[in-house]
Scaffold this active site. Structure first.
Site, PDB file in Angstrom:
ATOM      1  N   GLU A 109       0.827  -1.213   0.000  1.00 34.58           N
ATOM      2  CA  GLU A 109       0.000   0.000   0.000  1.00 34.58           C
ATOM      3  C   GLU A 109       0.863   1.267   0.000  1.00 34.58           C
ATOM      4  O   GLU A 109       0.354   2.356   0.258  1.00 34.58           O
ATOM      5  CB  GLU A 109      -0.938   0.022   1.222  1.00 34.58           C
ATOM      6  CG  GLU A 109      -1.899  -1.145   1.324  1.00 34.58           C
ATOM      7  CD  GLU A 109      -3.022  -1.132   0.283  1.00 34.58           C
ATOM      8  OE1 GLU A 109      -3.033  -0.236  -0.578  1.00 34.58           O
ATOM      9  OE2 GLU A 109      -3.864  -2.045   0.330  1.00 34.58           O
ATOM     10  N   HIS A 158      -7.463  -3.547   9.708  1.00 38.31           N
ATOM     11  CA  HIS A 158      -8.632  -4.325   9.287  1.00 38.31           C
ATOM     12  C   HIS A 158      -9.562  -4.630  10.464  1.00 38.31           C
ATOM     13  O   HIS A 158      -9.721  -5.805  10.829  1.00 38.31           O
ATOM     14  CB  HIS A 158      -8.171  -5.650   8.670  1.00 38.31           C
ATOM     15  CG  HIS A 158      -7.402  -5.544   7.390  1.00 38.31           C
ATOM     16  ND1 HIS A 158      -6.799  -6.622   6.772  1.00 38.31           N
ATOM     17  CD2 HIS A 158      -7.144  -4.483   6.584  1.00 38.31           C
ATOM     18  CE1 HIS A 158      -6.201  -6.238   5.653  1.00 38.31           C
ATOM     19  NE2 HIS A 158      -6.385  -4.933   5.528  1.00 38.31           N
TER      20      HIS A 158
HETATM   21  P1  13P Z   1       1.018  -5.501   3.007  1.00 37.64           P
HETATM   22  O1  13P Z   1       1.455  -6.774   3.711  1.00 37.64           O
HETATM   23  O2  13P Z   1       1.623  -5.392   1.643  1.00 37.64           O
HETATM   24  O3  13P Z   1       1.259  -4.302   3.881  1.00 37.64           O
HETATM   25  O4  13P Z   1      -0.547  -5.616   2.756  1.00 37.64           O
HETATM   26  C1  13P Z   1      -1.461  -5.716   3.820  1.00 37.64           C
HETATM   27  C2  13P Z   1      -2.748  -5.033   3.536  1.00 37.64           C
HETATM   28  O5  13P Z   1      -3.515  -4.809   4.451  1.00 37.64           O
HETATM   29  C3  13P Z   1      -3.066  -4.610   2.156  1.00 37.64           C
HETATM   30  O6  13P Z   1      -4.133  -3.724   2.145  1.00 37.64           O
HETATM   31 ZN    ZN Z   2      -5.463  -3.890   3.895  1.00 37.77          ZN
END
Ligand code: 13P
Ligand code: ZN
Length: 267
Positions: free
Chosen positions: A118, A143
């Site tokens: 990201e 999340h």
């Molecule tokens: P990364 O492991 O690349 O940070 O991705 C995790 C994520 O939440 C993507 O939205």
């Molecule tokens: Zn994510």
């Protein structure tokens, strides 16, 4: 890397990043490698730190980031787990430096850990908020189950409505998230399209929901960003509890009760 480890101001900020990474995991918001953190640490670095040699070839940025020229960020690594960022931030993330022309970045410490997928969103957000004159330091993406769950319901995919529902569950939410919530319709994670749509929402908000994916907060302080998302998550849980208890949509605080908080807390 002795030089960096002896920089107390930097290491204190790295400790805070580790602290928050631990919260994200214990909250249940960070399954596997879910979520990512970037913090602008430029003001904490010595001239020697800022001039550290690159550990890997420079990588192009998706667009010119003028407001970030020469800035250094701690960024969690792609595929890295928050529970391990909490234990070993420099084995699960790296310091990156944006080039003087704002067109590329290099990893400068401590190991060549590839930044989060990201990164386009994070850097474009840092660049946008700084270009508005704010001393933005943090982008936090995570999340939270309850908040993501709400973005699966069509009626909550309206910024004004969702903000009102969450604000009205507990007075602190109106106070701690005064600009409410922006919503970005679903986009593929890690894309420039997602970054652009998010920046649009940052014109009016500091917290943005990514439909069916996650939540993002920007700000000057990582703990404050975490607290904003945590407070929204608390509101969501109160909403679900009240709905479960009565079988109906909770009424929430009245508009008058919400409005009374504005002068009382100088919002
Ligand atoms: P990364 O492991 O690349 O940070 O991705 C995790 C994520 O939440 C993507 O939205
Ligand atoms: Zn994510």
């Amino acid at each position: 890397m002795e030089q960096l480890r002896s920089n107390c101001a930097l290491m204190a900020e790295i400790d805070r990043i580790a602290e928050v990474a631990g919260y994200l995991w214990t909250k249940g918001w960070a399954e596997r490698n879910g979520g990512n953190i970037s913090v602008n640490v430029t003001s904490l670095l010595t001239p020697e730190d800022l001039a550290l040699p690159a550990l890997a070839p420079a990588k192009a940025l998706p667009e010119k980031m003028e407001a970030l020229a020469g800035h250094v960020f701690y960024v969690t690594g792609t595929g890295k787990r928050m529970r391990y960022v909490a234990q070993a931030p420099f084995e699960n993330g790296s310091l990156i430096r944006v080039a003087a022309d704002g067109l590329s970045y290099e990893i400068i410490a401590e190991q060549p850990i590839q930044p989060t997928s990201e990164l386009p969103s994070h850097l474009m957000m840092h660049n946008y908020v700084r270009s508005t004159g704010r001393d933005n330091k943090v982008v936090l993406h995570t999340h939270p189950t309850d908040l993501i769950g709400m973005t699966h319901c069509k009626r909550f995919l309206n910024s004004d409505y969702l903000t009102k529902v969450l604000w009205s569950m507990i007075p602190e939410c109106r106070i701690i998230v005064p600009k409410g919530i922006g919503i970005v319709p679903y986009e593929i994670p890690g894309t420039v399209e997602l970054a652009r749509a998010t920046i649009k929402q940052l014109e009016n908000h500091d917290v943005v929901f990514w439909e069916k994916h996650g939540i993002l907060a920007v700000g000057e302080d990582l703990i404050e960003c975490f607290d904003a998302i945590d407070t929204l998550s608390k509101s969501a849980q109160i909403y679900f509890s009240a709905r479960l208890a009565s079988g109906e949509d909770p009424e929430g605080m009245t508009q008058q009760q919400l409005d009374d908080l504005v002068p009382a807390f100088g919002l």
